[in-house]
Structure formats: C-alpha cells, structure tokens
Design a protein around this motif. Sequence first.
Motif, mmCIF file in Angstrom:
data_model
loop_
_atom_site.group_PDB
_atom_site.id
_atom_site.type_symbol
_atom_site.label_atom_id
_atom_site.label_comp_id
_atom_site.label_asym_id
_atom_site.label_seq_id
_atom_site.Cartn_x
_atom_site.Cartn_y
_atom_site.Cartn_z
ATOM 1 N N GLY A 5 -11.639 -25.231 0.207
ATOM 2 C CA GLY A 5 -11.905 -25.075 -1.218
ATOM 3 C C GLY A 5 -11.795 -23.625 -1.640
ATOM 4 N N GLY A 6 -11.972 -23.394 -2.921
ATOM 5 C CA GLY A 6 -11.942 -22.039 -3.460
ATOM 6 C C GLY A 6 -10.590 -21.688 -4.029
ATOM 7 N N GLY A 7 -10.477 -20.427 -4.423
ATOM 8 C CA GLY A 7 -9.234 -19.932 -4.986
ATOM 9 C C GLY A 7 -8.160 -19.791 -3.915
ATOM 10 N N LEU A 8 -6.963 -19.458 -4.345
ATOM 11 C CA LEU A 8 -5.852 -19.316 -3.403
ATOM 12 C C LEU A 8 -6.157 -18.267 -2.341
ATOM 13 C CD1 LEU A 8 -3.021 -20.072 -2.458
ATOM 14 C CD2 LEU A 8 -2.113 -18.452 -4.161
ATOM 15 N N ASP A 9 -6.785 -17.173 -2.729
ATOM 16 C CA ASP A 9 -7.123 -16.138 -1.752
ATOM 17 C C ASP A 9 -8.025 -16.692 -0.646
ATOM 18 O OD1 ASP A 9 -9.234 -16.435 -3.615
ATOM 19 O OD2 ASP A 9 -9.786 -14.314 -3.542
ATOM 20 N N GLN A 10 -8.996 -17.501 -1.007
ATOM 21 C CA GLN A 10 -9.922 -18.086 -0.026
ATOM 22 C C GLN A 10 -9.241 -19.160 0.818
ATOM 23 O OE1 GLN A 10 -12.950 -19.242 -2.808
ATOM 24 N NE2 GLN A 10 -14.066 -17.315 -2.543
ATOM 25 N N ARG A 11 -8.366 -19.946 0.206
ATOM 26 C CA ARG A 11 -7.661 -20.997 0.960
ATOM 27 C C ARG A 11 -6.702 -20.396 1.982
ATOM 28 N NH1 ARG A 11 -6.981 -23.052 -4.379
ATOM 29 N NH2 ARG A 11 -4.746 -22.826 -4.145
ATOM 30 N N LEU A 12 -5.996 -19.320 1.593
ATOM 31 C CA LEU A 12 -5.096 -18.654 2.538
ATOM 32 C C LEU A 12 -5.882 -18.057 3.706
ATOM 33 C CD1 LEU A 12 -2.696 -16.810 0.063
ATOM 34 C CD2 LEU A 12 -2.151 -18.807 1.474
ATOM 35 N N ALA A 13 -6.989 -17.410 3.408
ATOM 36 C CA ALA A 13 -7.814 -16.816 4.470
ATOM 37 C C ALA A 13 -8.307 -17.893 5.429
ATOM 38 C CB ALA A 13 -8.985 -16.049 3.860
ATOM 39 N N ALA A 14 -8.754 -19.011 4.901
ATOM 40 C CA ALA A 14 -9.254 -20.101 5.744
ATOM 41 C C ALA A 14 -8.148 -20.661 6.634
ATOM 42 C CB ALA A 14 -9.854 -21.204 4.888
ATOM 43 N N ALA A 15 -6.923 -20.695 6.130
ATOM 44 C CA ALA A 15 -5.812 -21.229 6.929
ATOM 45 C C ALA A 15 -5.609 -20.399 8.194
ATOM 46 C CB ALA A 15 -4.531 -21.262 6.097
ATOM 47 N N PHE A 16 -5.762 -19.097 8.115
ATOM 48 C CA PHE A 16 -5.613 -18.260 9.310
ATOM 49 C C PHE A 16 -6.687 -18.566 10.343
ATOM 50 C CE2 PHE A 16 -2.923 -15.477 6.647
ATOM 51 C CZ PHE A 16 -1.857 -15.320 7.521
#
Length: 148
Positions: A5-16
């Motif tokens: 969840g969250g904004g794109l910045d948070q989703r990208l970080a979580a993917a890593f």
Amino acid sequence: MPQAGGGLDQRLAAAFGHAPPGAPALLVGMDTPQVAAATLAGPLAAGGRGGVDAWYGPAADGGFWALGLGRPSERLARRLLVGVPMSTDRTGEELLTRLVRAGLRVHRLPQLTDVDTAETAAEVAGTAPDGGFARCLAGITAPAGLPG
C-alpha cells in the motif's frame, strides 16, 4: 505477491524488500515497452556490475524508467525513495541526488521516453516499429474497418 500500500514511492521501496538476499534487483517502469534486453545485458551482466551499487535510467520527461540496487534492502530503498515526489519533471533528478548522497556508485542507463500520452506512445512505437507495442498501438489507432 500483492503490491504494498501507499504512494508509488512506498510501493517501489517495498518491492526491493522482496529481492533475494545477496542478489541485485532492478525495477523497470511498465511504461517503457521499448526497453530491449540488449539495453540491460551489459550493465547488469556479472562482469559489468563491478564497482556499481545502483543503476539509474532517466526518462525524457524528468522521471525515471529504471532503478536497480546491487545490494537491495527495503531499508535502503525507503531511504532513497520515500518522499521523492513522483510524476514530476524533477523526480529523476531528486532520485539521482539521493543515490549520490547515499554514497552509491551509479551506472546511468540510457535516457528513454516513457508512455504518458498518445504522442509519447506514437514516439515510443516508432523506436521499435516491429515490436509488440507498436503492433498493438497500430491495432487500436487504425481507422475502423481497415487493417492495422
């Protein structure tokens, strides 16, 4: 796996955070269908990764189309990405600044145009006219009743 969840910045970080331990990870924007394996093969090959901590692919509109980390972790990715304003003409510059300030050795990938409008879709299709994206675009933009 489900997207965070969250904004794109948070989703990208979580993917890593889902990268296998010890393995590099590269995220590529879905709006750059012209990316070819050859564009990434050299920079990401084991022999080409020496001395590189991150890969950064700038987009023509000021964003970015790729971000890779040699030793990814969600913690590092959060430090790099969370708070970067997404979808602006300064997004890529802000991300690159954070990569450099973190002391990462960055390999710059080629600048690409991402697909945000009908105009950029046509431009991108023109860079790979024999690709699936160009064929699909031709199919939806062909006049009714005429083959694409």
